[in-house]
Design a protein around this motif. Structure first.
Motif, PDB file in Angstrom:
ATOM      1  N   SER A 208      21.523 -17.008  18.433  1.00 27.92           N
ATOM      2  CA  SER A 208      22.662 -16.290  19.019  1.00 27.92           C
ATOM      3  C   SER A 208      22.328 -14.799  19.070  1.00 27.92           C
ATOM      4  O   SER A 208      23.053 -13.960  18.543  1.00 27.92           O
ATOM      5  CB  SER A 208      23.931 -16.531  18.186  1.00 27.92           C
ATOM      6  OG  SER A 208      23.722 -16.171  16.830  1.00 27.92           O
ATOM      7  N   ARG A 209      21.197 -14.498  19.687  1.00 21.28           N
ATOM      8  CA  ARG A 209      20.727 -13.114  19.766  1.00 21.28           C
ATOM      9  C   ARG A 209      21.639 -12.277  20.658  1.00 21.28           C
ATOM     10  O   ARG A 209      22.049 -12.699  21.741  1.00 21.28           O
ATOM     11  CB  ARG A 209      19.307 -13.076  20.325  1.00 21.28           C
ATOM     12  CG  ARG A 209      18.770 -11.664  20.552  1.00 21.28           C
ATOM     13  CD  ARG A 209      17.405 -11.672  21.207  1.00 21.28           C
ATOM     14  NE  ARG A 209      16.388 -12.225  20.338  1.00 21.28           N
ATOM     15  CZ  ARG A 209      15.725 -11.519  19.417  1.00 21.28           C
ATOM     16  NH1 ARG A 209      16.019 -10.231  19.259  1.00 21.28           N
ATOM     17  NH2 ARG A 209      14.805 -12.085  18.680  1.00 21.28           N
ATOM     18  N   SER A 210      21.926 -11.072  20.214  1.00 17.21           N
ATOM     19  CA  SER A 210      22.637 -10.108  21.052  1.00 17.21           C
ATOM     20  C   SER A 210      21.611  -9.202  21.720  1.00 17.21           C
ATOM     21  O   SER A 210      20.536  -8.952  21.165  1.00 17.21           O
ATOM     22  CB  SER A 210      23.592  -9.255  20.201  1.00 17.21           C
ATOM     23  OG  SER A 210      22.863  -8.433  19.305  1.00 17.21           O
ATOM     24  N   ASN A 211      21.945  -8.713  22.913  1.00 13.93           N
ATOM     25  CA  ASN A 211      21.021  -7.804  23.605  1.00 13.93           C
ATOM     26  C   ASN A 211      20.734  -6.554  22.793  1.00 13.93           C
ATOM     27  O   ASN A 211      19.645  -5.973  22.884  1.00 13.93           O
ATOM     28  CB  ASN A 211      21.583  -7.423  24.975  1.00 13.93           C
ATOM     29  CG  ASN A 211      21.440  -8.549  25.988  1.00 13.93           C
ATOM     30  OD1 ASN A 211      20.705  -9.504  25.764  1.00 13.93           O
ATOM     31  ND2 ASN A 211      22.156  -8.444  27.088  1.00 13.93           N
ATOM     32  N   ASP A 212      21.693  -6.145  21.975  1.00 16.87           N
ATOM     33  CA  ASP A 212      21.498  -4.945  21.157  1.00 16.87           C
ATOM     34  C   ASP A 212      20.307  -5.088  20.214  1.00 16.87           C
ATOM     35  O   ASP A 212      19.656  -4.096  19.869  1.00 16.87           O
ATOM     36  CB  ASP A 212      22.761  -4.648  20.338  1.00 16.87           C
ATOM     37  CG  ASP A 212      23.909  -4.139  21.196  1.00 16.87           C
ATOM     38  OD1 ASP A 212      23.650  -3.751  22.357  1.00 16.87           O
ATOM     39  OD2 ASP A 212      25.058  -4.142  20.719  1.00 16.87           O
ATOM     40  N   SER A 213      20.019  -6.335  19.789  1.00 12.08           N
ATOM     41  CA  SER A 213      18.911  -6.545  18.851  1.00 12.08           C
ATOM     42  C   SER A 213      17.572  -6.170  19.485  1.00 12.08           C
ATOM     43  O   SER A 213      16.619  -5.858  18.773  1.00 12.08           O
ATOM     44  CB  SER A 213      18.878  -8.003  18.388  1.00 12.08           C
ATOM     45  OG  SER A 213      18.533  -8.863  19.471  1.00 12.08           O
ATOM     46  N   GLU A 289      16.000 -13.752  15.514  1.00 13.77           N
ATOM     47  CA  GLU A 289      16.988 -13.171  16.424  1.00 13.77           C
ATOM     48  C   GLU A 289      17.423 -11.767  16.026  1.00 13.77           C
ATOM     49  O   GLU A 289      18.078 -11.075  16.810  1.00 13.77           O
ATOM     50  CB  GLU A 289      18.213 -14.084  16.537  1.00 13.77           C
ATOM     51  CG  GLU A 289      19.036 -14.201  15.269  1.00 13.77           C
ATOM     52  CD  GLU A 289      20.126 -15.261  15.376  1.00 13.77           C
ATOM     53  OE1 GLU A 289      20.034 -16.098  16.288  1.00 13.77           O
ATOM     54  OE2 GLU A 289      21.050 -15.242  14.551  1.00 13.77           O
TER      55      GLU A 289
END
Length: 402
Positions: A208-213, A289
């Protein structure tokens, strides 16, 4: 179909590596297709034999292995290290006896690594030899080891690996690079080796990776912490970036051997570098992630399943241009390739990735996920394995009639 796998390691073993992960995923996926599977492997405790049957899956852990795990069998460690010689033939005879007990077998697969098929002769079914990485392959240069006393076990085992492959009718490889190596150094005709990439079981991974990562400066390495894997050059590259003022961190995940323990000791006062040791898949998924860049600078790698895992997590992956990683990554589109054994060049590549525009990072991350799904996922790869096994069975029957 009843498929038998023989392997020195499996995913629940403390010796487990790439072969163990490959086998676990392949067996799980083949079982889902309704086939019967028997696995013959070695017990970590070489005094113990065990047999377990669960539905269509049977697992045999043989005693008498030719290795030593000190924390399981303490005492006289130096002497026990010679098991590679004085248990070599006795253990492989146990493997043969176990195979001969089996009924209604359609096909058997065994890796070339370890030469466990040394006593195999003619069975009533085909034997498929799976290229994973020979004991003679020198990862530092992608060639064959030059002889030295410390490598006598490699040459001893490698002799039998080469002999077994020379008599094989059915050979698969986890990469085109390893196929080429085997053809060159073992004189196996190219057309006798079928490339079947190790599959990645997508159901094992929930990200559930966020683009912010992707916009952080968190760098990750996953795998055995060894010289040949290029971990030393990765640390040097990060030190170069630190001196340039980049606020990066490095997380190193995986088993620590002698090299890894020394590296950990040398970096004990550097808070920017963390060693986690071996961790489970749930923990690893979170680490994948939460890091932006995953780096795998091996000097030479047959394939590199961790590369696919990192790509599927959406990380920006930097992999070695030597060996099988170059077959997994489309440079500049789904990740990046870099020449091994060049810490300065690796630092420049990592800095380039960190400085990409946000839109480009998201694009490459998305491309990586799609690339894995389309080319290496179980739904793509497993039918190829089953098709090959069926062809081997049909060809074997034809040969038997002649």
């Amino acid at each position: 179909m009843h498929i038998v796998f023989v392997s020195r390691e499996y995913h629940d073993s403390k010796r487990g590596g790439g072969i163990a992960t490959y086998l676990h995923d392949l067996i799980s996926l083949v079982l889902e297709q309704g086939h019967q599977v028997t696995l013959i492997t070695a017990s970590d405790d070489t005094t113990q034999y065990s047999f377990t049957a669960n539905g269509r899956f049977t697992k045999v852990n043989l005693e008498g292995g030719d290795f030593i795990i000190p924390e399981i069998e303490p005492g006289l460690i130096t002497m026990k290290k010679f098991r590679v010689f004085f248990r070599f033939f006795s253990y492989r005879m146990k493997v043969l006896r176990e195979v001969l007990k089996l009924k209604n077998v359609d096909v058997l697969e065994v890796p070339e690594f370890g030469a466990e098929s040394v006593f195999f002769r003619k069975f009533d079914y085909p034997v498929v030899y799976r290229l994973q990485t020979s004991s003679l392959l020198d990862r530092t240069n992608g060639g064959v080891f030059k002889f030295r006393m410390g490598l006598i076990p490699n040459f001893f085992t490698g002799y039998f690996e080469k002999r077994m492959l020379g008599n094989a009718n059915y050979i698969t490889s986890c990469s085109a690079s390893l196929k080429d190596w085997t053809s060159t150094y073992f004189k196996i005709p190219q057309n006798q080796i079928e490339v079947l990439y190790n599959p990645i079981n997508l159901k094992n991974w929930k990200f559930s990776r966020s683009n912010d990562s992707l916009f952080s400066s968190k760098i990750l390495y996953v795998g055995t912490v060894s010289y040949e894997k290029g971990v030393g050059e990765l640390v040097e590259a990060c030190q170069v970036l630190k001196r340039k003022g980049l606020n990066i961190t490095l997380t190193i995940v995986g088993k620590l051997g002698t090299f890894g323990k020394k590296l950990q000791h040398d970096l004990k006062d550097n808070t920017w570098c963390t060693f986690t040791g071996h961790i489970n898949k749930q923990e690893l998924a979170y680490i994948y992630e939460s890091h932006s860049v995953a780096v795998f600078p091996s000097h030479w790698e047959a394939m590199g399943l961790v590369v696919l895992e990192a790509m599927y997590s959406g990380a920006l992956v930097v992999g070695s241009s030597e060996g099988g990683m170059s077959e997994l990554i489309v440079d500049g589109e789904s990740g990046f390739l870099v020449a091994p054994k060049d810490a300065v060049g690796l630092a420049e590549k990592i800095e380039h990735v960190l400085e990409l525009d946000p839109e480009e990072k998201v694009k490459i991350s998305t491309n990586a996920i799609c690339h894995v799904k389309e080319n290496f996922a179980d739904k793509k790869i497993i039918p190829q394995f089953l098709e090959y096994y069926n062809k081997a069975v049909a060809d074997f029957k034809d040969r038997s009639k002649k």
